[in-house]
Write an enzyme that holds these catalytic residues in place. Structure first.
Site, PDB file in Angstrom:
ATOM      1  N   LYS A  17       0.814  -1.216   0.000  1.00  0.00           N
ATOM      2  CA  LYS A  17       0.000   0.000   0.000  1.00  0.00           C
ATOM      3  C   LYS A  17       0.849   1.268   0.000  1.00  0.00           C
ATOM      4  O   LYS A  17       0.473   2.265  -0.604  1.00  0.00           O
ATOM      5  CB  LYS A  17      -1.029   0.007   1.127  1.00  0.00           C
ATOM      6  CG  LYS A  17      -0.475  -0.080   2.516  1.00  0.00           C
ATOM      7  CD  LYS A  17      -1.604  -0.201   3.535  1.00  0.00           C
ATOM      8  CE  LYS A  17      -1.134  -0.821   4.825  1.00  0.00           C
ATOM      9  NZ  LYS A  17       0.036  -0.232   5.457  1.00  0.00           N
ATOM     10  N   ARG A  92      -6.769   2.236  11.205  1.00  0.00           N
ATOM     11  CA  ARG A  92      -6.328   0.867  11.477  1.00  0.00           C
ATOM     12  C   ARG A  92      -7.196   0.167  12.500  1.00  0.00           C
ATOM     13  O   ARG A  92      -6.944  -0.993  12.825  1.00  0.00           O
ATOM     14  CB  ARG A  92      -4.909   0.930  12.003  1.00  0.00           C
ATOM     15  CG  ARG A  92      -3.871   0.371  10.999  1.00  0.00           C
ATOM     16  CD  ARG A  92      -2.698   0.039  11.748  1.00  0.00           C
ATOM     17  NE  ARG A  92      -1.488  -0.442  11.214  1.00  0.00           N
ATOM     18  CZ  ARG A  92      -0.612   0.178  10.446  1.00  0.00           C
ATOM     19  NH1 ARG A  92      -0.870   1.331   9.926  1.00  0.00           N
ATOM     20  NH2 ARG A  92       0.534  -0.376  10.178  1.00  0.00           N
ATOM     21  N   ARG A 131      12.207  -7.989   2.657  1.00  0.00           N
ATOM     22  CA  ARG A 131      12.330  -6.554   2.430  1.00  0.00           C
ATOM     23  C   ARG A 131      13.734  -6.091   2.818  1.00  0.00           C
ATOM     24  O   ARG A 131      14.219  -6.446   3.886  1.00  0.00           O
ATOM     25  CB  ARG A 131      11.300  -5.854   3.322  1.00  0.00           C
ATOM     26  CG  ARG A 131      10.672  -4.675   2.731  1.00  0.00           C
ATOM     27  CD  ARG A 131       9.275  -4.322   3.049  1.00  0.00           C
ATOM     28  NE  ARG A 131       8.844  -4.089   4.407  1.00  0.00           N
ATOM     29  CZ  ARG A 131       7.592  -3.700   4.684  1.00  0.00           C
ATOM     30  NH1 ARG A 131       6.713  -3.515   3.744  1.00  0.00           N
ATOM     31  NH2 ARG A 131       7.226  -3.514   5.928  1.00  0.00           N
ATOM     32  N   ARG A 135      13.495  -2.303   8.473  1.00  0.00           N
ATOM     33  CA  ARG A 135      12.760  -1.534   9.482  1.00  0.00           C
ATOM     34  C   ARG A 135      12.893  -2.217  10.827  1.00  0.00           C
ATOM     35  O   ARG A 135      13.012  -3.435  10.911  1.00  0.00           O
ATOM     36  CB  ARG A 135      11.273  -1.492   9.089  1.00  0.00           C
ATOM     37  CG  ARG A 135      10.944  -0.346   8.180  1.00  0.00           C
ATOM     38  CD  ARG A 135       9.544  -0.445   7.648  1.00  0.00           C
ATOM     39  NE  ARG A 135       8.535  -0.716   8.668  1.00  0.00           N
ATOM     40  CZ  ARG A 135       7.236  -0.536   8.454  1.00  0.00           C
ATOM     41  NH1 ARG A 135       6.814  -0.081   7.295  1.00  0.00           N
ATOM     42  NH2 ARG A 135       6.357  -0.821   9.400  1.00  0.00           N
ATOM     43  N   ARG A 146       2.291  -8.112  13.826  1.00  0.00           N
ATOM     44  CA  ARG A 146       1.598  -7.122  12.988  1.00  0.00           C
ATOM     45  C   ARG A 146       0.488  -7.784  12.170  1.00  0.00           C
ATOM     46  O   ARG A 146      -0.584  -7.199  11.993  1.00  0.00           O
ATOM     47  CB  ARG A 146       2.599  -6.393  12.081  1.00  0.00           C
ATOM     48  CG  ARG A 146       3.335  -5.279  12.832  1.00  0.00           C
ATOM     49  CD  ARG A 146       4.683  -4.941  12.216  1.00  0.00           C
ATOM     50  NE  ARG A 146       4.583  -4.496  10.852  1.00  0.00           N
ATOM     51  CZ  ARG A 146       5.571  -4.601   9.954  1.00  0.00           C
ATOM     52  NH1 ARG A 146       6.717  -5.166  10.297  1.00  0.00           N
ATOM     53  NH2 ARG A 146       5.410  -4.138   8.750  1.00  0.00           N
TER      54      ARG A 146
END
Ligand code: AMP
Length: 189
Positions: A17, A92, A131, A135, A146
């Protein structure tokens, strides 16, 4: 008043997103509002909000509703939001969605249009863990957290917008997904 693009781009972590929101920004000339980015900046700057959010974010939990609602309320009053915005990572929770409805109403804006990227769990886990940028919350435990938090707290946002949400298949190349989003917007623009 001319047409506003008040957009919510929602989807699980790893659904792409953020990338797609950036493309909408270029296309439509409206700002991307990522509560995750705003919170990471707050953590980096060591502000009061950042201090409150740091540990919560690192373990993959949600920052309290009232904190993010206030961030978004203020951000939407900035002049660059006049023609619209793409919200990325907000709302959220169902209470955040209800608060956003109220904020838009108070500001005399049209209701938001909701685009939801749909990607299966296995694919999400694979994408996030591969990824590159590393992070602080991209480790295995935080990713599992998450995803669980998404199911528990964020899927109800889709129920909140059940009448208007447009679901978009989030598996494919970035360009394919962008094209699907544009078709969905065009279909009701
Ligand atoms: P994101 O970059 O959207 O994946 O957000 C990173 C982290 O910031 C999340 O895991 C949460 O800890 C926090 N966060 C971002 N947006 C919200 C939100 N709308 N409500 C609560 N916490 C949020």
């Amino acid at each position: 008043m001319s047409e506003q693009f008040n957009l919510i781009l929602t989807g699980p972590p790893g659904s792409g997103k953020g990338t797609q929101a950036k493309r909408l920004v270029e296309k439509l000339g409206i700002p991307q509002i990522s509560t995750g980015d705003i919170l990471r900046e707050a953590v980096a700057s060591g502000s009061e909000i950042g201090k409150r959010a740091k540990a919560i974010m690192e373990r993959g939990d949600l920052v309290p509703d009232e904190v993010v609602i206030e961030i978004v309320r203020q951000r939407l009053t900035r002049p660059d939001c006049k023609k619209g915005f793409v919200l990325d990572g907000f709302p959220r929770t169902a209470p955040q969605a209800a608060a956003l409805d109220g904020i838009l109403r108070d500001q005399g804006r049209e209701p938001a249009r909701v685009l939801a990227l749909i990607v299966a769990d296995d694919e999400l886990r694979r994408r996030i863990l591969s990824r590159g940028e590393g992070r602080a919350d991209d480790n295995e435990a935080a990713v599992a957290k998450r995803l669980a938090v998404y199911k528990r707290d964020t899927e109800p946002v889709l129920t909140h917008y059940a009448k208007s949400v447009q679901r978009i298949d989030g598996v494919g190349s970035m360009d394919e997904i962008t094209a699907r989003i544009e078709r969905a917007l065009g279909a009701r623009a």
